[in-house]
Design a protein around this motif. Structure first.
Motif, PDB file in Angstrom:
ATOM      1  N   VAL A 118      27.710  34.275  42.193  1.00 28.77           N
ATOM      2  CA  VAL A 118      27.979  34.207  43.638  1.00 28.77           C
ATOM      3  C   VAL A 118      27.614  35.513  44.311  1.00 28.77           C
ATOM      4  N   LEU A 119      28.003  36.643  43.692  1.00 29.97           N
ATOM      5  CA  LEU A 119      27.703  37.942  44.289  1.00 29.97           C
ATOM      6  C   LEU A 119      26.208  38.220  44.295  1.00 29.97           C
ATOM      7  N   ALA A 120      25.511  37.718  43.283  1.00 33.66           N
ATOM      8  CA  ALA A 120      24.069  37.967  43.193  1.00 33.66           C
ATOM      9  C   ALA A 120      23.277  37.196  44.225  1.00 33.66           C
ATOM     10  N   THR A 121      23.851  36.101  44.728  1.00 36.86           N
ATOM     11  CA  THR A 121      23.125  35.260  45.686  1.00 36.86           C
ATOM     12  C   THR A 121      23.641  35.428  47.106  1.00 36.86           C
ATOM     13  N   ARG A 122      24.301  36.554  47.393  1.00 32.66           N
ATOM     14  CA  ARG A 122      24.773  36.782  48.753  1.00 32.66           C
ATOM     15  C   ARG A 122      23.573  36.935  49.679  1.00 32.66           C
ATOM     16  N   PRO A 123      23.645  36.432  50.901  1.00 32.65           N
ATOM     17  CA  PRO A 123      22.490  36.491  51.805  1.00 32.65           C
ATOM     18  C   PRO A 123      22.079  37.927  52.096  1.00 32.65           C
TER      19      PRO A 123
ATOM     20  N   TYR B  54      32.928  28.297  45.040  1.00 33.04           N
ATOM     21  CA  TYR B  54      33.662  29.391  44.392  1.00 33.04           C
ATOM     22  C   TYR B  54      35.035  29.588  45.036  1.00 33.04           C
ATOM     23  N   VAL B  55      35.073  29.577  46.375  1.00 27.06           N
ATOM     24  CA  VAL B  55      36.329  29.745  47.099  1.00 27.06           C
ATOM     25  C   VAL B  55      37.272  28.572  46.822  1.00 27.06           C
ATOM     26  N   LEU B  56      36.726  27.352  46.840  1.00 26.90           N
ATOM     27  CA  LEU B  56      37.557  26.178  46.557  1.00 26.90           C
ATOM     28  C   LEU B  56      38.104  26.217  45.134  1.00 26.90           C
ATOM     29  N   LEU B  57      37.268  26.625  44.198  1.00 27.10           N
ATOM     30  CA  LEU B  57      37.705  26.717  42.810  1.00 27.10           C
ATOM     31  C   LEU B  57      38.828  27.733  42.662  1.00 27.10           C
ATOM     32  N   GLY B  58      38.691  28.878  43.320  1.00 30.98           N
ATOM     33  CA  GLY B  58      39.737  29.893  43.268  1.00 30.98           C
ATOM     34  C   GLY B  58      41.021  29.423  43.912  1.00 30.98           C
ATOM     35  N   THR B  59      40.905  28.740  45.053  1.00 34.97           N
ATOM     36  CA  THR B  59      42.092  28.252  45.758  1.00 34.97           C
ATOM     37  C   THR B  59      42.851  27.232  44.927  1.00 34.97           C
ATOM     38  N   PHE B  60      42.133  26.260  44.387  1.00 36.95           N
ATOM     39  CA  PHE B  60      42.799  25.201  43.622  1.00 36.95           C
ATOM     40  C   PHE B  60      43.337  25.718  42.283  1.00 36.95           C
ATOM     41  N   THR B  61      42.676  26.703  41.708  1.00 35.82           N
ATOM     42  CA  THR B  61      43.204  27.323  40.494  1.00 35.82           C
ATOM     43  C   THR B  61      44.513  28.034  40.790  1.00 35.82           C
ATOM     44  N   SER B  62      44.548  28.743  41.911  1.00 37.07           N
ATOM     45  CA  SER B  62      45.766  29.432  42.331  1.00 37.07           C
ATOM     46  C   SER B  62      46.897  28.448  42.586  1.00 37.07           C
ATOM     47  N   VAL B  63      46.568  27.338  43.274  1.00 37.30           N
ATOM     48  CA  VAL B  63      47.577  26.319  43.558  1.00 37.30           C
ATOM     49  C   VAL B  63      48.090  25.695  42.268  1.00 37.30           C
ATOM     50  N   ALA B  64      47.183  25.368  41.348  1.00 39.46           N
ATOM     51  CA  ALA B  64      47.581  24.725  40.095  1.00 39.46           C
ATOM     52  C   ALA B  64      48.492  25.631  39.271  1.00 39.46           C
ATOM     53  N   LEU B  65      48.142  26.910  39.166  1.00 38.98           N
ATOM     54  CA  LEU B  65      48.970  27.844  38.406  1.00 38.98           C
ATOM     55  C   LEU B  65      50.364  27.981  39.019  1.00 38.98           C
TER      56      LEU B  65
ATOM     57  N   ILE C 171      45.170  37.966  37.230  1.00 37.94           N
ATOM     58  CA  ILE C 171      44.291  38.251  36.088  1.00 37.94           C
ATOM     59  C   ILE C 171      43.734  36.955  35.506  1.00 37.94           C
ATOM     60  N   ILE C 172      44.591  35.938  35.384  1.00 39.84           N
ATOM     61  CA  ILE C 172      44.147  34.653  34.838  1.00 39.84           C
ATOM     62  C   ILE C 172      43.076  34.031  35.732  1.00 39.84           C
ATOM     63  N   ILE C 173      43.324  34.038  37.051  1.00 41.28           N
ATOM     64  CA  ILE C 173      42.354  33.465  37.991  1.00 41.28           C
ATOM     65  C   ILE C 173      41.032  34.213  37.917  1.00 41.28           C
ATOM     66  N   LYS C 174      41.099  35.544  37.847  1.00 42.20           N
ATOM     67  CA  LYS C 174      39.877  36.342  37.772  1.00 42.20           C
ATOM     68  C   LYS C 174      39.087  36.025  36.512  1.00 42.20           C
ATOM     69  N   GLN C 175      39.802  35.865  35.388  1.00 44.75           N
ATOM     70  CA  GLN C 175      39.122  35.557  34.134  1.00 44.75           C
ATOM     71  C   GLN C 175      38.533  34.152  34.150  1.00 44.75           C
ATOM     72  N   LEU C 176      39.242  33.190  34.744  1.00 47.12           N
ATOM     73  CA  LEU C 176      38.734  31.826  34.806  1.00 47.12           C
ATOM     74  C   LEU C 176      37.498  31.713  35.695  1.00 47.12           C
ATOM     75  N   LEU C 177      37.446  32.540  36.737  1.00 40.04           N
ATOM     76  CA  LEU C 177      36.310  32.488  37.666  1.00 40.04           C
ATOM     77  C   LEU C 177      35.176  33.433  37.280  1.00 40.04           C
ATOM     78  N   SER C 178      35.383  34.248  36.248  1.00 36.66           N
ATOM     79  CA  SER C 178      34.377  35.251  35.876  1.00 36.66           C
ATOM     80  C   SER C 178      33.011  34.659  35.553  1.00 36.66           C
ATOM     81  N   PRO C 179      32.897  33.446  34.955  1.00 33.40           N
ATOM     82  CA  PRO C 179      31.552  32.913  34.687  1.00 33.40           C
ATOM     83  C   PRO C 179      30.720  32.704  35.946  1.00 33.40           C
ATOM     84  N   TRP C 180      31.362  32.551  37.101  1.00 34.74           N
ATOM     85  CA  TRP C 180      30.631  32.282  38.343  1.00 34.74           C
ATOM     86  C   TRP C 180      30.641  33.468  39.304  1.00 34.74           C
ATOM     87  N   SER C 181      31.461  34.481  39.036  1.00 31.63           N
ATOM     88  CA  SER C 181      31.585  35.610  39.969  1.00 31.63           C
ATOM     89  C   SER C 181      30.265  36.342  40.161  1.00 31.63           C
TER      90      SER C 181
END
Length: 279
Positions: free
Chosen positions: A173-178, A250-261, A160-170
């Motif tokens: 990212v989804l809007a610019t999918r190819p 976005y993926v790197l941010l999520g990964t490193f946030t998960s690792v840090a937590l 939940i924390i990771i999802k909330q931290l990444l919500s400003p960019w989610s």
């Protein structure tokens, strides 16, 4: 009884653990190796009227009684009979209840947990060690609770924390999918696929953080590096294929946030345990 007047020693260790191991072994053999798939199908279709279900529970009782006979020298016939009947009857009732449930992971875990709980209770009854077990339960310390809390914290709360931290960019990212290059091409990721991938990603995150926390508590930080490197290799192809810098970030941010937590939770737990690897 298998063991009369068991004395509660200073270390509060359970005696005759081989009996419990034998009961668990008998359960695994009967439930997973000696139960044909056709038996499971008929049980799920006919429930308590399925003949294979009666054969299955009888096999559980026989194997449990055999394990107790082989692993104990002085066995009381009454105790042996009661133990075998309790295991067989309880297994029958639990399996009947499961036959009405959806075939899901939660149902499977609940089913196995109930069976194992019965086996532990039979073991404590047969060896007359209820008092020892109660004292062991009361001996739970802050260290034990800290480890349990740490593993629970890196699962849903961290997600939940990771999802909330990444919500400003989610949404960005989804809007610019190819989009498909040709009108007849299928969409890159359908709505159904997005839901499936989302669930898969959640489970991967659970496993990833559980492994990392285990490595932190074991002071195996090099294994964490190996885990991150392995994940990066598997993700590299997907990120290269999309050629999307925002998705990569976005993926790197999520990964490193998960690792840090996870690292923070692991180090906090290590502080409680008195085994912080960093001085």
């Amino acid at each position: 009884m298998l063991a009369q007047n068991v004395t509660i020693t200073a270390d509060l260790s359970l005696e005759q653990p081989e009996v419990l191991v034998g009961l668990l072994l008998a359960h695994i053999l009967a439930d997973f190796y000696f139960q044909p798939y056709a038996w499971l199908q008929e049980r799920n279709e006919r429930h308590a009227l399925a003949l294979p279900l009666y054969l299955h529970t009888l096999l559980h009782g026989i194997l449990a009684a055999g394990a107790m006979l082989l692993l104990t020298q002085n066995v009381n016939g009454w105790t042996l009979g009661v133990s075998a009947i309790v295991i067989a009857v309880s297994h029958f009732k639990i399996d009947v209840i499961k036959s009405y449930c959806a075939q899901s992971t939660k149902a499977f875990i609940a089913d196995q947990f109930a069976h194992i709980l019965i086996l532990v209770a039979v073991f404590l009854y047969a060896t007359n060690q209820w008092e020892v077990a109660i004292h062991l339960f009361k001996k739970l310390s802050v260290e034990h609770l800290a480890v349990i809390l740490a593993y629970l914290a890196v699962l849903k709360p961290s997600s939940i924390i990771i999802k909330q931290l990444l919500s400003p960019w989610s949404s960005e990212v989804l809007a610019t999918r190819p989009s498909p290059k040709h009108p007849n091409d299928p969409p890159t990721i359908s709505t159904e696929a997005q839901q499936t991938l989302s669930l898969a990603g959640q489970r991967i995150g659970y496993l990833e953080r559980t492994l990392m926390l285990t490595f932190v508590l074991l002071n195996q930080f090099s294994a964490i590096g190996f885990l991150i490197a392995a994940k990066s290799i598997f993700r590299f192809g997907d990120l290269t294929k999309h050629q999307d810098r925002k998705l990569t970030e976005y993926v790197l941010l999520g990964t490193f946030t998960s690792v840090a937590l996870t690292m923070a939770v692991g180090l906090a737990c290590g502080a409680v345990l008195g085994s912080i690897p960093v001085k």
